[in-house]
Design a protein around this motif. Structure first.
Motif, PDB file in Angstrom:
ATOM      1  N   LEU A 169      40.563  50.665  59.406  1.00 49.86           N
ATOM      2  CA  LEU A 169      41.233  51.944  59.636  1.00 49.86           C
ATOM      3  C   LEU A 169      42.490  51.892  58.785  1.00 49.86           C
ATOM      4  N   THR A 170      42.652  52.842  57.864  1.00 49.29           N
ATOM      5  CA  THR A 170      43.744  52.761  56.903  1.00 49.29           C
ATOM      6  C   THR A 170      44.198  54.138  56.434  1.00 49.29           C
ATOM      7  N   ASP A 171      45.428  54.211  55.971  1.00 51.79           N
ATOM      8  CA  ASP A 171      45.911  55.451  55.372  1.00 51.79           C
ATOM      9  C   ASP A 171      45.772  55.415  53.843  1.00 51.79           C
ATOM     10  N   GLU A 172      45.161  54.363  53.324  1.00 49.97           N
ATOM     11  CA  GLU A 172      44.895  54.231  51.888  1.00 49.97           C
ATOM     12  C   GLU A 172      43.513  54.798  51.564  1.00 49.97           C
ATOM     13  N   GLN A 173      43.297  55.140  50.282  1.00 48.68           N
ATOM     14  CA  GLN A 173      41.986  55.626  49.866  1.00 48.68           C
ATOM     15  C   GLN A 173      40.927  54.555  50.112  1.00 48.68           C
ATOM     16  N   LEU A 174      39.719  55.013  50.443  1.00 45.62           N
ATOM     17  CA  LEU A 174      38.595  54.120  50.725  1.00 45.62           C
ATOM     18  C   LEU A 174      37.814  53.841  49.448  1.00 45.62           C
ATOM     19  N   SER A 175      37.207  52.667  49.393  1.00 47.56           N
ATOM     20  CA  SER A 175      36.439  52.272  48.217  1.00 47.56           C
ATOM     21  C   SER A 175      34.967  52.058  48.567  1.00 47.56           C
ATOM     22  N   ILE A 176      34.112  52.864  47.957  1.00 46.66           N
ATOM     23  CA  ILE A 176      32.667  52.692  48.128  1.00 46.66           C
ATOM     24  C   ILE A 176      32.250  51.327  47.573  1.00 46.66           C
ATOM     25  N   ASN A 177      32.824  50.938  46.446  1.00 45.23           N
ATOM     26  CA  ASN A 177      32.485  49.644  45.847  1.00 45.23           C
ATOM     27  C   ASN A 177      32.830  48.488  46.775  1.00 45.23           C
ATOM     28  N   ASP A 178      33.999  48.542  47.419  1.00 49.19           N
ATOM     29  CA  ASP A 178      34.374  47.471  48.349  1.00 49.19           C
ATOM     30  C   ASP A 178      33.398  47.408  49.526  1.00 49.19           C
ATOM     31  N   ALA A 179      33.033  48.571  50.053  1.00 49.81           N
ATOM     32  CA  ALA A 179      32.125  48.613  51.203  1.00 49.81           C
ATOM     33  C   ALA A 179      30.748  48.064  50.836  1.00 49.81           C
ATOM     34  N   THR A 180      30.200  48.500  49.706  1.00 54.43           N
ATOM     35  CA  THR A 180      28.867  48.033  49.326  1.00 54.43           C
ATOM     36  C   THR A 180      28.884  46.572  48.913  1.00 54.43           C
ATOM     37  N   SER A 181      29.939  46.128  48.257  1.00 58.64           N
ATOM     38  CA  SER A 181      30.041  44.707  47.886  1.00 58.64           C
ATOM     39  C   SER A 181      30.063  43.824  49.123  1.00 58.64           C
ATOM     40  N   PHE A 182      30.748  44.281  50.169  1.00 63.63           N
ATOM     41  CA  PHE A 182      30.819  43.494  51.395  1.00 63.63           C
ATOM     42  C   PHE A 182      29.447  43.334  52.043  1.00 63.63           C
ATOM     43  N   VAL A 183      28.638  44.385  52.044  1.00 64.24           N
ATOM     44  CA  VAL A 183      27.382  44.324  52.806  1.00 64.24           C
ATOM     45  C   VAL A 183      26.232  43.651  52.074  1.00 64.24           C
ATOM     46  N   VAL A 184      26.310  43.506  50.765  1.00 66.25           N
ATOM     47  CA  VAL A 184      25.216  42.895  50.013  1.00 66.25           C
ATOM     48  C   VAL A 184      25.254  41.382  50.175  1.00 66.25           C
ATOM     49  N   CYS A 185      24.081  40.815  50.465  1.00 64.66           N
ATOM     50  CA  CYS A 185      23.924  39.363  50.497  1.00 64.66           C
ATOM     51  C   CYS A 185      22.588  39.020  49.829  1.00 64.66           C
ATOM     52  N   SER A 186      22.304  37.748  49.669  1.00 62.74           N
ATOM     53  CA  SER A 186      21.137  37.340  48.883  1.00 62.74           C
ATOM     54  C   SER A 186      19.804  37.838  49.441  1.00 62.74           C
ATOM     55  N   SER A 187      19.722  38.057  50.750  1.00 60.97           N
ATOM     56  CA  SER A 187      18.463  38.519  51.340  1.00 60.97           C
ATOM     57  C   SER A 187      18.397  40.034  51.510  1.00 60.97           C
ATOM     58  N   THR A 188      19.403  40.745  50.994  1.00 59.93           N
ATOM     59  CA  THR A 188      19.454  42.210  51.103  1.00 59.93           C
ATOM     60  C   THR A 188      18.428  42.845  50.171  1.00 59.93           C
ATOM     61  N   GLY A 189      17.606  43.729  50.747  1.00 60.47           N
ATOM     62  CA  GLY A 189      16.668  44.518  49.960  1.00 60.47           C
ATOM     63  C   GLY A 189      17.062  45.979  49.924  1.00 60.47           C
ATOM     64  N   ALA A 190      17.985  46.365  50.823  1.00 52.33           N
ATOM     65  CA  ALA A 190      18.408  47.760  50.890  1.00 52.33           C
ATOM     66  C   ALA A 190      19.847  47.857  51.384  1.00 52.33           C
ATOM     67  N   VAL A 191      20.566  48.794  50.806  1.00 51.31           N
ATOM     68  CA  VAL A 191      21.897  49.151  51.279  1.00 51.31           C
ATOM     69  C   VAL A 191      21.903  50.660  51.441  1.00 51.31           C
ATOM     70  N   SER A 192      22.239  51.098  52.638  1.00 45.42           N
ATOM     71  CA  SER A 192      22.372  52.530  52.891  1.00 45.42           C
ATOM     72  C   SER A 192      23.854  52.824  53.086  1.00 45.42           C
ATOM     73  N   VAL A 193      24.313  53.912  52.458  1.00 50.18           N
ATOM     74  CA  VAL A 193      25.730  54.266  52.504  1.00 50.18           C
ATOM     75  C   VAL A 193      25.880  55.731  52.875  1.00 50.18           C
ATOM     76  N   PHE A 194      26.806  55.998  53.796  1.00 55.64           N
ATOM     77  CA  PHE A 194      27.209  57.368  54.117  1.00 55.64           C
ATOM     78  C   PHE A 194      28.676  57.504  53.740  1.00 55.64           C
ATOM     79  N   VAL A 195      28.989  58.580  53.027  1.00 59.83           N
ATOM     80  CA  VAL A 195      30.374  58.878  52.685  1.00 59.83           C
ATOM     81  C   VAL A 195      30.676  60.294  53.168  1.00 59.83           C
ATOM     82  N   GLY A 196      31.601  60.400  54.100  1.00 62.45           N
ATOM     83  CA  GLY A 196      32.046  61.705  54.572  1.00 62.45           C
ATOM     84  C   GLY A 196      33.307  62.099  53.810  1.00 62.45           C
TER      85      GLY A 196
END
Length: 155
Positions: free
Chosen positions: A14-41
């Motif tokens: 929770l922040t008053d700074e701009q959000l980063s899609i790249n930071d969010a997707t980088s965090f969730v990807v791991c070696s066994s990931t076959g899919a990443v789903s992202v919602f941006v409001g």
């Protein structure tokens, strides 16, 4: 003001700074990931014919983090997901900026997509984050999420 709760497989921000899609997707990807789903409001510029110039978000931060973590736990019970990132803006959010980003990874796409859909619905229904729309004419309105249990009329 920011509250950043990052664990091995769950990130709540929770922040008053701009959000980063790249930071969010980088965090969730791991070696066994076959899919990443992202919602941006994002903040839109029009609501019911009124010109919106910005949104303002407020939260009861400790309770918001607790509720978001509970939603993440519920997701893990329902779907075999890898990692979850839930990032939400507080304070003023200009038109076209992201207000919320949810990223979830899993082996297959269906689980990630369903989990993201569930997450945004539960976020709106259960988490104490409030939104005020500020209009071009100087008026403003606190918005009520139709998903919230208290928004349902008892007529």
């Amino acid at each position: 003001m920011a509250l950043d709760k990052r664990e091995e497989d769950t990130w709540v921000l929770l922040t008053d700074e701009q959000l980063s899609i790249n930071d969010a997707t980088s965090f969730v990807v791991c070696s066994s990931t076959g899919a990443v789903s992202v919602f941006v409001g994002t903040t839109r510029d029009l609501f019911e014919g009124k010109k919106v110039v910005k949104l303002q978000y407020e939260a009861y931060t400790p309770m918001a983090v607790k509720k978001i973590k509970k939603v993440c736990q519920d997701i893990r019970v329902k779907w075999p997901v890898h990692r979850i990132a839930v990032l939400h803006r507080l304070g003023v959010v200009s038109v076209s900026e992201a207000s919320v980003i949810i990223a979830i990874s899993s082996i297959h796409r269906q689980e990630a997509i369903e989990a993201v859909h569930y997450c945004i619905d539960m976020l709106k229904a259960q988490v104490p984050i409030w939104k005020k729309e500020l209009y071009e004419d100087g008026n403003e309105t606190w918005k009520e999420n139709k998903e919230c249990w208290w928004a349902v009329s008892s007529t």
